[in-house]
Motif scaffolding. Structure first.
Motif, PDB file in Angstrom:
ATOM      1  N   LEU A 234       0.851  -1.179   0.000  1.00 24.29           N
ATOM      2  CA  LEU A 234       0.000   0.000   0.000  1.00 24.29           C
ATOM      3  C   LEU A 234       0.895   1.240   0.000  1.00 24.29           C
ATOM      4  O   LEU A 234       1.762   1.384   0.861  1.00 24.29           O
ATOM      5  CB  LEU A 234      -0.914   0.025   1.229  1.00 24.29           C
ATOM      6  N   ARG A 235       0.646   2.131  -0.949  1.00 26.44           N
ATOM      7  CA  ARG A 235       1.395   3.388  -1.019  1.00 26.44           C
ATOM      8  C   ARG A 235       0.480   4.541  -0.619  1.00 26.44           C
ATOM      9  O   ARG A 235      -0.569   4.766  -1.238  1.00 26.44           O
ATOM     10  CB  ARG A 235       1.932   3.609  -2.435  1.00 26.44           C
ATOM     11  N   LEU A 236       0.893   5.287   0.419  1.00 28.77           N
ATOM     12  CA  LEU A 236       0.132   6.445   0.895  1.00 28.77           C
ATOM     13  C   LEU A 236       0.868   7.723   0.518  1.00 28.77           C
ATOM     14  O   LEU A 236       2.082   7.823   0.722  1.00 28.77           O
ATOM     15  CB  LEU A 236      -0.064   6.392   2.416  1.00 28.77           C
ATOM     16  N   GLY A 237       0.106   8.698   0.033  1.00 27.57           N
ATOM     17  CA  GLY A 237       0.684   9.979  -0.356  1.00 27.57           C
ATOM     18  C   GLY A 237       0.383  10.284  -1.810  1.00 27.57           C
ATOM     19  O   GLY A 237       0.490   9.415  -2.682  1.00 27.57           O
ATOM     20  N   ALA A 238      -0.008  11.533  -2.084  1.00 26.27           N
ATOM     21  CA  ALA A 238      -0.272  11.951  -3.458  1.00 26.27           C
ATOM     22  C   ALA A 238       1.035  12.038  -4.243  1.00 26.27           C
ATOM     23  O   ALA A 238       2.130  11.953  -3.675  1.00 26.27           O
ATOM     24  CB  ALA A 238      -1.001  13.291  -3.466  1.00 26.27           C
ATOM     25  N   MET A 239       0.922  12.228  -5.545  1.00 25.49           N
ATOM     26  CA  MET A 239       2.099  12.249  -6.405  1.00 25.49           C
ATOM     27  C   MET A 239       3.074  13.356  -6.020  1.00 25.49           C
ATOM     28  O   MET A 239       4.291  13.213  -6.180  1.00 25.49           O
ATOM     29  CB  MET A 239       1.668  12.421  -7.863  1.00 25.49           C
ATOM     30  N   ASP A 240       2.560  14.481  -5.506  1.00 28.74           N
ATOM     31  CA  ASP A 240       3.431  15.607  -5.155  1.00 28.74           C
ATOM     32  C   ASP A 240       3.753  15.648  -3.669  1.00 28.74           C
ATOM     33  O   ASP A 240       4.255  16.654  -3.163  1.00 28.74           O
ATOM     34  CB  ASP A 240       2.772  16.928  -5.576  1.00 28.74           C
ATOM     35  N   GLU A 241       3.465  14.550  -2.948  1.00 25.50           N
ATOM     36  CA  GLU A 241       3.718  14.494  -1.509  1.00 25.50           C
ATOM     37  C   GLU A 241       4.788  13.455  -1.182  1.00 25.50           C
ATOM     38  O   GLU A 241       5.122  12.594  -2.015  1.00 25.50           O
ATOM     39  CB  GLU A 241       2.433  14.151  -0.758  1.00 25.50           C
ATOM     40  N   ALA A 242       5.297  13.525   0.034  1.00 23.34           N
ATOM     41  CA  ALA A 242       6.207  12.483   0.535  1.00 23.34           C
ATOM     42  C   ALA A 242       5.401  11.200   0.689  1.00 23.34           C
ATOM     43  O   ALA A 242       4.475  11.133   1.498  1.00 23.34           O
ATOM     44  CB  ALA A 242       6.803  12.913   1.866  1.00 23.34           C
ATOM     45  N   GLN A 283      10.309  14.707  10.642  1.00 22.15           N
ATOM     46  CA  GLN A 283       9.122  13.902  10.354  1.00 22.15           C
ATOM     47  C   GLN A 283       8.523  14.309   9.009  1.00 22.15           C
ATOM     48  O   GLN A 283       8.808  15.393   8.494  1.00 22.15           O
ATOM     49  CB  GLN A 283       8.084  14.049  11.475  1.00 22.15           C
ATOM     50  N   LEU A 284       7.682  13.426   8.474  1.00 19.50           N
ATOM     51  CA  LEU A 284       7.137  13.644   7.133  1.00 19.50           C
ATOM     52  C   LEU A 284       5.811  14.398   7.135  1.00 19.50           C
ATOM     53  O   LEU A 284       5.286  14.705   6.058  1.00 19.50           O
ATOM     54  CB  LEU A 284       6.939  12.296   6.416  1.00 19.50           C
ATOM     55  N   SER A 285       5.282  14.691   8.306  1.00 25.20           N
ATOM     56  CA  SER A 285       4.005  15.407   8.335  1.00 25.20           C
ATOM     57  C   SER A 285       3.861  16.204   9.611  1.00 25.20           C
ATOM     58  O   SER A 285       4.540  15.950  10.611  1.00 25.20           O
ATOM     59  CB  SER A 285       2.834  14.424   8.212  1.00 25.20           C
ATOM     60  N   ALA A 291       4.325  16.401   4.082  1.00 23.88           N
ATOM     61  CA  ALA A 291       5.453  17.090   3.461  1.00 23.88           C
ATOM     62  C   ALA A 291       5.411  16.931   1.949  1.00 23.88           C
ATOM     63  O   ALA A 291       4.854  15.971   1.413  1.00 23.88           O
ATOM     64  CB  ALA A 291       6.765  16.533   4.012  1.00 23.88           C
ATOM     65  N   SER A 292       6.000  17.891   1.258  1.00 28.88           N
ATOM     66  CA  SER A 292       6.109  17.811  -0.194  1.00 28.88           C
ATOM     67  C   SER A 292       7.042  16.669  -0.582  1.00 28.88           C
ATOM     68  O   SER A 292       7.837  16.176   0.228  1.00 28.88           O
ATOM     69  CB  SER A 292       6.639  19.132  -0.763  1.00 28.88           C
ATOM     70  N   LYS A 293       6.954  16.242  -1.829  1.00 21.89           N
ATOM     71  CA  LYS A 293       7.780  15.139  -2.303  1.00 21.89           C
ATOM     72  C   LYS A 293       9.264  15.469  -2.143  1.00 21.89           C
ATOM     73  O   LYS A 293       9.720  16.529  -2.541  1.00 21.89           O
ATOM     74  CB  LYS A 293       7.474  14.869  -3.778  1.00 21.89           C
ATOM     75  N   GLY A 294      10.014  14.553  -1.535  1.00 20.83           N
ATOM     76  CA  GLY A 294      11.446  14.728  -1.326  1.00 20.83           C
ATOM     77  C   GLY A 294      11.810  15.663  -0.192  1.00 20.83           C
ATOM     78  O   GLY A 294      12.986  15.985  -0.013  1.00 20.83           O
ATOM     79  N   MET A 295      10.812  16.066   0.607  1.00 21.22           N
ATOM     80  CA  MET A 295      11.055  17.007   1.702  1.00 21.22           C
ATOM     81  C   MET A 295      10.611  16.393   3.030  1.00 21.22           C
ATOM     82  O   MET A 295       9.906  15.386   3.070  1.00 21.22           O
ATOM     83  CB  MET A 295      10.306  18.314   1.464  1.00 21.22           C
TER      84      MET A 295
END
Length: 383
Positions: A234-242, A283-285, A291-295
């Motif tokens: 399962l992958r969580l996170g939109a395309m532009d998110e971490a 942390q990622l959120s 967080a944005s992708k890669g951030m």
């Protein structure tokens, strides 16, 4: 003297007179025939006789026909369909139509409610269940994949296929003070072998989650039964998110997505105040935000002591605090640090949040030059 005999209407037998043009009873036109005169006068009388002709034809009475003495039966009336017959005909048409619809669906391989294209009925095929119990944090909310279920189809899913389905049972827990919302159709994908991803076919979930609330959701995906649950992620996170990948198996290693905290004791003097960098967390959120992708987010907690005899007003942390990572200098995304410190006030704390590249582990906290005061810095890093 001329003698005549009595005349009669040849149709109805009514007596007539000489010179009469029409029968007074039936209206028959009469004509004097020579054979009807018994004696012809020897001398023609001198009188002039005139015949009056009616200006308009008379109205002839309609003949009256005698009713036959014998009575004949009336022809039978045609029977027309009654209400009961119409209802029965309608029911027959509906049954024929339903049979045709289901037969057509069977031919093209469609799945209709109450009908199994394999020839069965609404009976749930066998289900395989695997516990997962894997937890990550998304937008500040703890999301736990409780279990995964696999079957040829799910009869309670209107979008089910008959070649394989996977259902995930998910628990969400909001420990923040903010209401958080997201859309699973945007942030959830199932990763199949070969890195192919599929979106949910059916989502049962609330529109958001309030502070302090725990709730559950289910996500259904179309997955061939030839693929085992352990092969899926399962992958969580939109395309532009971490994004975070959660293997569907027990005891999955998700430590790389977990928050990392380091306790510090970085000392600085700034604007006559004593500043201490107490700790930093990566942390990622944060509450309500991924967080944005890669951030990633870096949260630094500062403690301030004012030993001056007057209050100190450094102002907003947005103006004078920065975080450097590599060649990037990031301003704050949010802060709870006070804008002033009373005289003699000690142990006053606040947090400043930054968004920086996720791949960076070493940082420098900077208090910028202002009001003739020198810039202050302190370094820290994550193991």
């Amino acid at each position: 003297m001329a003698q005549t005999r009595q005349r009669f209407c040849p149709r109805c037998g009514t007596p007539t007179t000489a010179g009469q043009s029409f029968c007074a009873n039936c209206g028959r036109v009469l004509a004097a025939a020579p054979s009807e005169v018994d004696t012809v006068p020897l001398v023609q009388p001198a009188q002039n006789f005139s015949q009056t002709v009616p200006q308009a034809p008379p109205q002839y009475p309609q003949p009256v026909w005698a009713r036959p003495s014998a009575s004949f039966p009336r022809p039978p009336k045609k029977r027309t369909p009654g209400r009961t017959g119409c209802v029965l005909l309608l029911l027959v048409l509906l049954v024929v139509s339903a049979i045709g619809t289901y037969a057509g669906a069977w031919l093209v391989g469609l799945h209709l409610p109450g009908f199994d294209s394999a020839g069965g009925s609404d009976v749930q095929p066998p289900i395989t269940t695997m516990p997962v119990n894997a937890t990550v944090t998304y937008a500040g909310v703890y999301i736990t994949v409780l279990s995964a279920q696999q079957s040829r189809s799910f009869v309670d899913d209107p979008n089910t296929t008959t070649t394989g389905m996977l259902r995930l049972h998910i628990q969400e827990q909001n420990k923040t003070s903010t209401r958080v919302s997201w859309i699973y159709s945007n942030i959830a994908r199932l990763v199949l072998p070969g890195e192919k991803t599929v979106a949910p076919r059916l989502i049962r979930s609330g529109a958001g989650i309030a502070p302090g609330v725990t709730q559950e959701s289910t996500l259904d995906f179309a997955v061939p039964t030839s693929m085992k649950i352990r092969q899926l992620t399962l992958r969580l996170g939109a395309m532009d998110e971490a994004q975070m990948d959660i293997p569907l198996m027990e005891h999955a290693d998700l430590r790389k997505y977990a928050p990392k905290t380091v306790n510090l004791n970085g000392q600085m003097t700034y604007l006559g105040l004593n500043w201490t960098l107490v700790r930093a967390t990566s942390q990622l959120s944060i509450a309500g935000q991924q967080a944005s992708k890669g951030m990633s987010y870096i949260l630094v907690t500062l403690k301030v002591d004012n030993t001056l005899s007057q209050e100190a007003i450094p102002g907003s942390a947005y103006d004078y605090i920065r975080l450097k990572s590599g060649s990037t200098i990031a301003p704050p995304k949010s802060t709870t640090l006070p804008v002033l410190f009373e005289s003699g006030e000690t142990g006053k704390t606040g947090t400043v949040t930054f968004l920086v590249p996720w791949s960076t582990n070493a940082f420098t906290l900077i208090l910028l030059l202002q009001g003739g005061t020198d810039q202050a810095t302190t370094d820290f890093q994550f193991a």
